[in-house]
Design a protein around this motif. Sequence first.
Motif, PDB file in Angstrom:
ATOM      1  N   HIS A   1       0.203  -1.550 -10.068  1.00 12.86           N
ATOM      2  CA  HIS A   1       0.014  -2.092  -8.717  1.00 12.86           C
ATOM      3  C   HIS A   1       1.351  -2.468  -8.056  1.00 12.86           C
ATOM      4  O   HIS A   1       2.195  -3.104  -8.690  1.00 12.86           O
TER       5      HIS A   1
ATOM      6  N   PRO B   1      -4.741 -10.862  -0.269  1.00 17.84           N
ATOM      7  CA  PRO B   1      -3.424 -10.257  -0.500  1.00 17.84           C
ATOM      8  C   PRO B   1      -2.965  -9.421   0.694  1.00 17.84           C
ATOM      9  O   PRO B   1      -1.757  -9.255   0.906  1.00 17.84           O
ATOM     10  N   GLU B   2      -3.924  -8.922   1.487  1.00 14.21           N
ATOM     11  CA  GLU B   2      -3.559  -8.081   2.621  1.00 14.21           C
ATOM     12  C   GLU B   2      -3.081  -8.894   3.832  1.00 14.21           C
ATOM     13  O   GLU B   2      -2.532  -8.338   4.774  1.00 14.21           O
TER      14      GLU B   2
ATOM     15  N   ASN C   1      -1.187 -15.766   2.757  1.00 11.19           N
ATOM     16  CA  ASN C   1      -2.283 -14.828   2.475  1.00 11.19           C
ATOM     17  C   ASN C   1      -3.660 -15.445   2.764  1.00 11.19           C
ATOM     18  O   ASN C   1      -4.607 -15.253   1.990  1.00 11.19           O
TER      19      ASN C   1
ATOM     20  N   GLN D   1      -6.589  -7.909  -5.160  1.00  9.36           N
ATOM     21  CA  GLN D   1      -5.736  -6.816  -4.683  1.00  9.36           C
ATOM     22  C   GLN D   1      -6.016  -5.482  -5.392  1.00  9.36           C
ATOM     23  O   GLN D   1      -5.296  -4.512  -5.183  1.00  9.36           O
TER      24      GLN D   1
ATOM     25  N   ASP E   1       2.030  -4.787  -5.978  1.00  7.93           N
ATOM     26  CA  ASP E   1       2.272  -6.235  -5.819  1.00  7.93           C
ATOM     27  C   ASP E   1       2.574  -6.938  -7.126  1.00  7.93           C
ATOM     28  O   ASP E   1       2.759  -8.149  -7.147  1.00  7.93           O
TER      29      ASP E   1
END
Length: 786
Positions: free
Chosen positions: A73, A701-702, A711, A637, A75
């Motif tokens: 991932h 998370p977006e 967030n 996420q 992140d």
Amino acid sequence: MTMDKEWRVEEGDLIRTRTCGWSPPGCHPVGCGMFIYTDKDGNFVKVEGDPDHPITQGRLCPRCLAMGEFLNHPDRIKYPMKRAKADRGKDKWERISWDEALDILETEVRKIWETYGPEAIYVSKGTGREATEYAPPMAQAVFKTPNNAFMMSGASCYGPRTVIGDFLLGAGYPELDYAAFFPDRYDDPRYEVPKYIILWGKSPLQSNPDGFFGHAIIDLMKRGSKLIVIDPRLTWLASRAEFHLQLRPGTDAAIGLAMLNVVIGEDLYDHAFCDEWVFGLDELAERVADKTPEWAEPITWVPADVIRGAARAFAMNAPSSIMWGLAIDTQQNGAQAGQALLALGAICGYMDVPGGITLALPSSFMGRWTYETLQFVGEEVEKKRIDGEEDHPAYAVGPYAHPDSVLTTLETEDPYAFHMFYFYASNPIAPTCYAEPERWYNAIVKMDFNAAQDCFMTPTIMGLCDLVLPVSFFPEHDGFVLPHFGRNTHFLGAMNAAVDPGEARSDLEIDMIVGKRLNPEAWPWDTVEEFFDAQIHTQYDWGFNDLREFGAFQQPFEYRKYEKGMLRPDGEPGFNTPTGLIEVSSSIYDDFGEDPLPYFMEPAMSPYSTPDLYEDYPLVMTTGGRSFVSFHSEHRQIPSLRAIHPDPLVTINPKTAAKYGINDGDYVLIENPLGKCVERARVTNEVPERVIHAEHGWWFPEDDPEAPNLNGVWKSNVNRLIPMYKVGVTGYGAPYKNVLCRISKADGYEAGAADPALYEPRASRGPESMTNGPSQPASYEVIHPE
Ligand SMILES: Nc1nc2c(c(=O)[nH]1)N[C@H]1C(S)=C(S)[C@@H](COP(=O)(O)OP(=O)(O)OC[C@H]3O[C@@H](n4cnc5c(=O)[nH]c(N)nc54)[C@H](O)[C@@H]3O)O[C@H]1N2
Ligand SMILES: Nc1nc2c(c(=O)[nH]1)N[C@H]1C(S)=C(S)[C@@H](COP(=O)(O)OP(=O)(O)OC[C@H]3O[C@@H](n4cnc5c(=O)[nH]c(N)nc54)[C@H](O)[C@@H]3O)O[C@H]1N2
Ligand code: SF4
Ligand SMILES: [Mo]
């Protein structure tokens, strides 16, 4: 079932490594058996369940099936990073080397040691991931501080259940017997299928909690077990139960007392067992004599005949069993609910019998070492632990700080000020551990230095930290799995590294490398394998490499250990309590200012204890039922998991929703005097009209990662509505699953026109009335006469 000694084999172009799962990412020590396939460079290719694992037999849940998505991932925290203190809340992280990270951490810790003393460092810990084994040693044997704890108000997860177990039962963690100790499992001739299983505040299919493999409930239902479910929600399991006690959240102690009233009053209990092994039955009988199901009905909202029927079915069908879940802990009155529950299992004679409730003496594994690391704190500094001793002497018996007292100390700097927070597997503002999370956030942002070890960037790290160390995922490191954390451990599982971790390191490796700098005396091992060998040798004469070959080592087991002197360190028959018996009336609670017998107390905020509040906040809110696709604040996420459950959901009965003009899918404002948040309506008759269920652990998370937004961590933060310091007399238990609230349609929310207070931390505390002491019921007659 025997497991293949070959735990790593080549299969064509791939390497297949057998392992048992734990964390990160989040899970409790279920230890599911799986094969991880990698290419020859250690890159992940696929994962499959291991059919020969004695407990999980090839089954995996969606979170491990998404393994490929979390390993790679974007992140994830891949290397150490730092940020200037002035930039807290800004996305201004800078990649640094491990050496520089260790230099920074060492310098800051030494500065605090010299200026304020080690007690000024606080280690904030989350639930029982692999990290829980290694977080207390990080505090005690690396930072030399006595101040670390699992951070829920009233330690209200597992804490209440384990101390009730210790104080009253003197035998580890009592667990449903699902033949987990036997290689042939349910076919073992010693085993018997339980006739009834009470699932009390527990939802094991989703939660697989503390090392229990949830799907075993289905195995047992197929073999004939019937269910009694005590839960305010009509869960999938409740819909298949013989009895569903759909109680008002937080009234479990009243249910327990009424069930005891039936079992004792109708003489349905096991006299032979009680005569020999139970202390205080006469006093208990007296206590419950007037606690009839009719007494409990207006309190709990459960019809008296359902309570009576469930009590009779349980007592009259031996063997039967009980599982206690988190909902026992998440109430001020939880210690009493748990006491009633244990008493019920005990007087029916179901302790440590086939198909009943298995017991064990806590194992020496890990626990002893963790405890021994206290020596590095030293007696004088240990006395400075913020353990709330004056308010809660029962809590202060243990080696942990008291979370509620820590918050008070943070806010008042009395008896001293903290200067550093270290987040160890903990994203507590998320909303997970911290109740009233803004109070914590506002206090911690003032510390001299904050750091974390984690695998993903979180709102807690973004908002508060100056340094972060990268933690490897479980497929990337060696370790071992200890279901029930050594308190009722049916097997030891080998965790074998399969995937290249890059610069990330396991929690144990991080403890070791930081420890070797700050306190080398405590860290004599050169490799994690040496450390694991030392741990295993406290109990067995084989080592970690043997465990890899065993795969899952099922511990030896015998029933009725109390008859054989196997539950007490002195080898005498009986239970490891002061009287040597199961204490349904405690012989030691007097010393702690607690009633020796179980009693019912109204939740802190309720229709009956705070009738004035109830006029404005007419719904009872429970929170935090688990989802298959997340673990607390984790997995938000991960694309395939988020797609299954994209939004925070509040479950509302159709009649209630209609009353407030709310449709399925609408955004709903949930409020009480402590705070507010927004979740999305899920309209279904799964909950009764007067109860709603809101999810916890949501952040986005977006969304914009920078402060104050972080967030979107504040907007769906249900813990803004939950008070700190509404804990039980013992210091354990707090109302995470029973507060009052009101709901309304959040007009304009989607278009961004919502109340700005949703997006930033509130500056002040909640009302004083919400912060201290017990609440007493007024009356059960006036409200809800239906
Ligand atoms: N997938 C997944 N698994 C998890 C977790 C996760 O976040 N995700 N979290 C882990 C952790 S730390 C824990 S502690 C366990 C918890 O797992 P469990 O012990 O199973 O507890 P919960 O799922 O929180 O709640 C169980 C049930 O209690 C009901 N309940 C709510 N309020 C009350 C009440 O007042 N009384 C009664 N009797 N019942 C009530 C809920 O409706 C729910 O169905 O799960 C662990 N496993
Ligand atoms: N309203 C409400 N609130 C609740 C609950 C509820 O039912 N209702 N449930 C409560 C319960 S029971 C609990 S236990 C708490 C849980 O609360 P916590 O256990 O504190 O969970 P998280 O906040 O998700 O924090 C975990 C962090 O650890 C990281 N992590 C995962 N695995 C590892 C690891 O092995 N090592 C390290 N170093 N990091 C890791 C994750 O990326 C994440 O950032 O929430 C509580 N909060
Ligand atoms: S995430 Fe699911 S499959 Fe993986 S170890 Fe935990 S319970 Fe097992
Ligand atoms: Mo928990």
